[in-house]
Enzyme design. Sequence first.
Site, PDB file in Angstrom:
ATOM      1  CD  GLU A 134      -1.125 -43.358  29.872  1.00 24.15           C
ATOM      2  OE1 GLU A 134      -0.562 -44.395  29.440  1.00 24.15           O
ATOM      3  OE2 GLU A 134      -1.203 -42.311  29.217  1.00 24.15           O
ATOM      4  CG  HIS A 189       1.556 -49.467  24.743  1.00 24.22           C
ATOM      5  ND1 HIS A 189       0.896 -49.528  25.952  1.00 24.22           N
ATOM      6  CD2 HIS A 189       2.041 -48.212  24.647  1.00 24.22           C
ATOM      7  CE1 HIS A 189       0.975 -48.350  26.550  1.00 24.22           C
ATOM      8  NE2 HIS A 189       1.646 -47.525  25.784  1.00 24.22           N
ATOM      9  CG  ASN A 218       2.431 -46.999  30.164  1.00 25.61           C
ATOM     10  OD1 ASN A 218       1.939 -47.415  31.213  1.00 25.61           O
ATOM     11  ND2 ASN A 218       1.892 -46.053  29.460  1.00 25.61           N
TER      12      ASN A 218
HETATM   13  P1  FDA Z   1      10.501 -47.963  18.223  1.00 24.02           P
HETATM   14  O1  FDA Z   1       9.211 -47.895  17.488  1.00 24.02           O
HETATM   15  O2  FDA Z   1      10.715 -47.040  19.352  1.00 24.02           O
HETATM   16  O3  FDA Z   1      11.709 -47.734  17.195  1.00 24.02           O
HETATM   17  C1  FDA Z   1      11.761 -48.303  15.928  1.00 24.02           C
HETATM   18  C2  FDA Z   1      12.452 -47.353  14.967  1.00 24.02           C
HETATM   19  O4  FDA Z   1      12.754 -48.030  13.759  1.00 24.02           O
HETATM   20  C3  FDA Z   1      11.617 -46.137  14.590  1.00 24.02           C
HETATM   21  O5  FDA Z   1      12.375 -44.966  14.759  1.00 24.02           O
HETATM   22  C4  FDA Z   1      11.277 -46.384  13.121  1.00 24.02           C
HETATM   23  O6  FDA Z   1      11.134 -45.197  12.365  1.00 24.02           O
HETATM   24  C5  FDA Z   1      12.448 -47.216  12.652  1.00 24.02           C
HETATM   25  N1  FDA Z   1      12.114 -48.096  11.515  1.00 24.02           N
HETATM   26  C6  FDA Z   1      11.023 -48.872  11.372  1.00 24.02           C
HETATM   27  N2  FDA Z   1      11.073 -49.561  10.219  1.00 24.02           N
HETATM   28  C7  FDA Z   1      12.234 -49.207   9.612  1.00 24.02           C
HETATM   29  C8  FDA Z   1      12.833 -49.572   8.383  1.00 24.02           C
HETATM   30  N3  FDA Z   1      12.257 -50.456   7.547  1.00 24.02           N
HETATM   31  N4  FDA Z   1      14.027 -48.999   8.041  1.00 24.02           N
HETATM   32  C9  FDA Z   1      14.612 -48.094   8.878  1.00 24.02           C
HETATM   33  N5  FDA Z   1      14.077 -47.720  10.062  1.00 24.02           N
HETATM   34  C10 FDA Z   1      12.901 -48.269  10.424  1.00 24.02           C
HETATM   35  N6  FDA Z   1       5.540 -46.513  26.147  1.00 24.02           N
HETATM   36  C11 FDA Z   1       5.823 -46.342  27.444  1.00 24.02           C
HETATM   37  O7  FDA Z   1       6.477 -47.195  28.049  1.00 24.02           O
HETATM   38  N7  FDA Z   1       5.413 -45.222  28.094  1.00 24.02           N
HETATM   39  C12 FDA Z   1       4.659 -44.249  27.492  1.00 24.02           C
HETATM   40  O8  FDA Z   1       4.302 -43.231  28.109  1.00 24.02           O
HETATM   41  C13 FDA Z   1       4.324 -44.440  26.115  1.00 24.02           C
HETATM   42  N8  FDA Z   1       3.541 -43.538  25.448  1.00 24.02           N
HETATM   43  C14 FDA Z   1       3.340 -43.674  24.077  1.00 24.02           C
HETATM   44  C15 FDA Z   1       2.650 -42.692  23.377  1.00 24.02           C
HETATM   45  C16 FDA Z   1       2.510 -42.797  21.989  1.00 24.02           C
HETATM   46  C17 FDA Z   1       1.754 -41.740  21.233  1.00 24.02           C
HETATM   47  C18 FDA Z   1       3.087 -43.898  21.300  1.00 24.02           C
HETATM   48  C19 FDA Z   1       2.967 -44.029  19.803  1.00 24.02           C
HETATM   49  C20 FDA Z   1       3.762 -44.868  22.007  1.00 24.02           C
HETATM   50  C21 FDA Z   1       3.898 -44.776  23.389  1.00 24.02           C
HETATM   51  N9  FDA Z   1       4.605 -45.732  24.103  1.00 24.02           N
HETATM   52  C22 FDA Z   1       4.826 -45.575  25.455  1.00 24.02           C
HETATM   53  C23 FDA Z   1       5.166 -46.931  23.431  1.00 24.02           C
HETATM   54  C24 FDA Z   1       6.678 -46.855  23.219  1.00 24.02           C
HETATM   55  O9  FDA Z   1       7.039 -45.634  22.611  1.00 24.02           O
HETATM   56  C25 FDA Z   1       7.105 -48.059  22.355  1.00 24.02           C
HETATM   57  O10 FDA Z   1       6.749 -49.235  23.048  1.00 24.02           O
HETATM   58  C26 FDA Z   1       8.604 -48.081  22.084  1.00 24.02           C
HETATM   59  O11 FDA Z   1       9.007 -46.918  21.409  1.00 24.02           O
HETATM   60  C27 FDA Z   1       9.003 -49.314  21.278  1.00 24.02           C
HETATM   61  O12 FDA Z   1      10.416 -49.377  21.192  1.00 24.02           O
HETATM   62  P2  FDA Z   1      11.134 -50.190  20.038  1.00 24.02           P
HETATM   63  O13 FDA Z   1      12.601 -50.037  20.211  1.00 24.02           O
HETATM   64  O14 FDA Z   1      10.568 -51.553  19.991  1.00 24.02           O
HETATM   65  O15 FDA Z   1      10.671 -49.491  18.658  1.00 24.02           O
END
Ligand code: FDA
Length: 508
Positions: free
Chosen positions: A364, A447, A485
């Site tokens: 990227e 990721h 991503n």
């Molecule tokens: P996700 O993490 O989105 O959601 C899980 C949720 O559950 C969170 O809101 C969390 O707070 C909650 N949770 C966790 N444990 C809990 C508990 N015990 N009780 C209650 N709630 C709880 N990907 C991409 O495709 N393109 C991109 O440009 C980017 N860029 C990027 C930048 C940055 C800084 C990050 C950190 C990540 C990315 N990503 C990305 C990755 C992408 O955001 C990621 O893969 C997805 O959000 C994952 O989706 P999920 O539904 O698996 O979990």
Amino acid sequence: HMEENIENLVIGSGYGGAVAALRLTQAGKKVVMLEMGLDWEKEDGKYKPFSNLITPKNNSTWLKKSSQAPMMNIAMFNKKFTGVLDRMDFENIKVYAGRGVGGGSLVNGGMAVQPKKAYFQEIFPELSVEKFWATYFPLAQKELEVNEIPDAYYEKSAYYKFARVGESEAHEAGFETVRVPNVYSFEYMKKEEAGEVPKSALAKEVIYGNNHGKQSLEKTYLKKALKTELLTIQDLHRVDYIQQIKNGYAVYVDIIDTEGLVIAKKTINCKKIFLNAGSIGTTKLLLTSMHKGKMTNFDSSLGSHWGNNGNVMTGRNMVNTLFNRVENESTESNYSTGTGSEQSTIPVSGVDNWEDKKHAFFAEISPLPMGMEVYTALYLIINKVPIPGHISYDPALDDIRIHWEKKNYQHTVDNAKYFIKKMNKANGGTPSGLLWKGGYGPDICYHPLGGAVIGKTTDLFGRVKGYENLYVTDGALVPASIGVNPFLTITAIAEYCMEEIIGKDFKK
Ligand code: FDA
């Protein structure tokens, strides 16, 4: 101590959770969704605006006294706060994740990338590529409101000089580049540049949240689900573990305040659980439930096939590229110096080296919007993870450990070095000392993927093996790497699982 009895519980409000909530409510089911982070929209957005990259406030960071971003300024705070970006530090890897209603969609760069067909098939040999390409990817793209940057805008905006330079330098080194779709509205961005609307991507906002422009989940899937009036979202509700009871499950929840202190405890008794706490969160919940909730029927694969999508953050110091370019006279002159003092935070291009079997990667072309010319090209490289790591639960810590060693990431470092060397040979530049030191490199993870993998810990539709009415539909299903991503893939897989589950599992 509170107690609640409900039918359908969704834990987590990221991509997987948002898809589950929408499809369940559209099928007429009442749903309660728990999210450990804040509902950033509540009380007229009381805890917003989100911070920019340069001057992070305490709403930037999940319960720490300083900001934790991999680059940029480190800010100190007086008080811990349930901020939007979390960094979970494990032995050899630091995993970032979004916190709040919308999960990762609040903090991420919005890149909505479809994986390579052949690699998707390799990663998911039992899923139908044809069906995913014909149905689930287009559905995810539509619901997430994916759009593409118009060529005319890309070619002329000063804010995309970094990307044009990145592409041009990659071509110079013999690499191929691709333009990448995004969920940030480019119509909005054009208006930002024209000075017609408040700036977000063009005002250094990303990672700590975007105040405008990005179609994150609270504006798409979750908004639609709330419209049915069948969805209730409870924020600052952190699930500790799950236990099997007669006719369903008991879910033990800590209710926290904005400083992270537990202010109440709640037990939710429910029939069906949709685990969507993200790769780390979901795996941790299942492993904790195994120990504290005595749920010992899980498949032995639980916690395995975990990876960081082969993430490596790297960069090049470009100070001497100017002279190199003048000598070569090889590229347009406006491409010859640095990456620009103004940069959009939204990445739109990448180096696609996937066909090179020896060095298969996707890089990227990332912005580094410091508000001045820093002569640094930044890349987030994504690789295969041939040897996945694994996650275990440590009762002494009451937390998980991630087992992630040199054997799991050495090839990603080799690929990054190969890439930087080739780029520097063709364009000038040196490996960025700034970026290789101080924790940059293969210990970063944006990721996280895997831990409760489809076809292993669950059946082919996210049903957790060994239990009924327990589902995983998030990033935990994807084994270690998807090569690009990941959120578009996570959304598509959640759609595919929910179609089956709603069709079959509610009839009994
Ligand atoms: P996700 O993490 O989105 O959601 C899980 C949720 O559950 C969170 O809101 C969390 O707070 C909650 N949770 C966790 N444990 C809990 C508990 N015990 N009780 C209650 N709630 C709880 N990907 C991409 O495709 N393109 C991109 O440009 C980017 N860029 C990027 C930048 C940055 C800084 C990050 C950190 C990540 C990315 N990503 C990305 C990755 C992408 O955001 C990621 O893969 C997805 O959000 C994952 O989706 P999920 O539904 O698996 O979990």
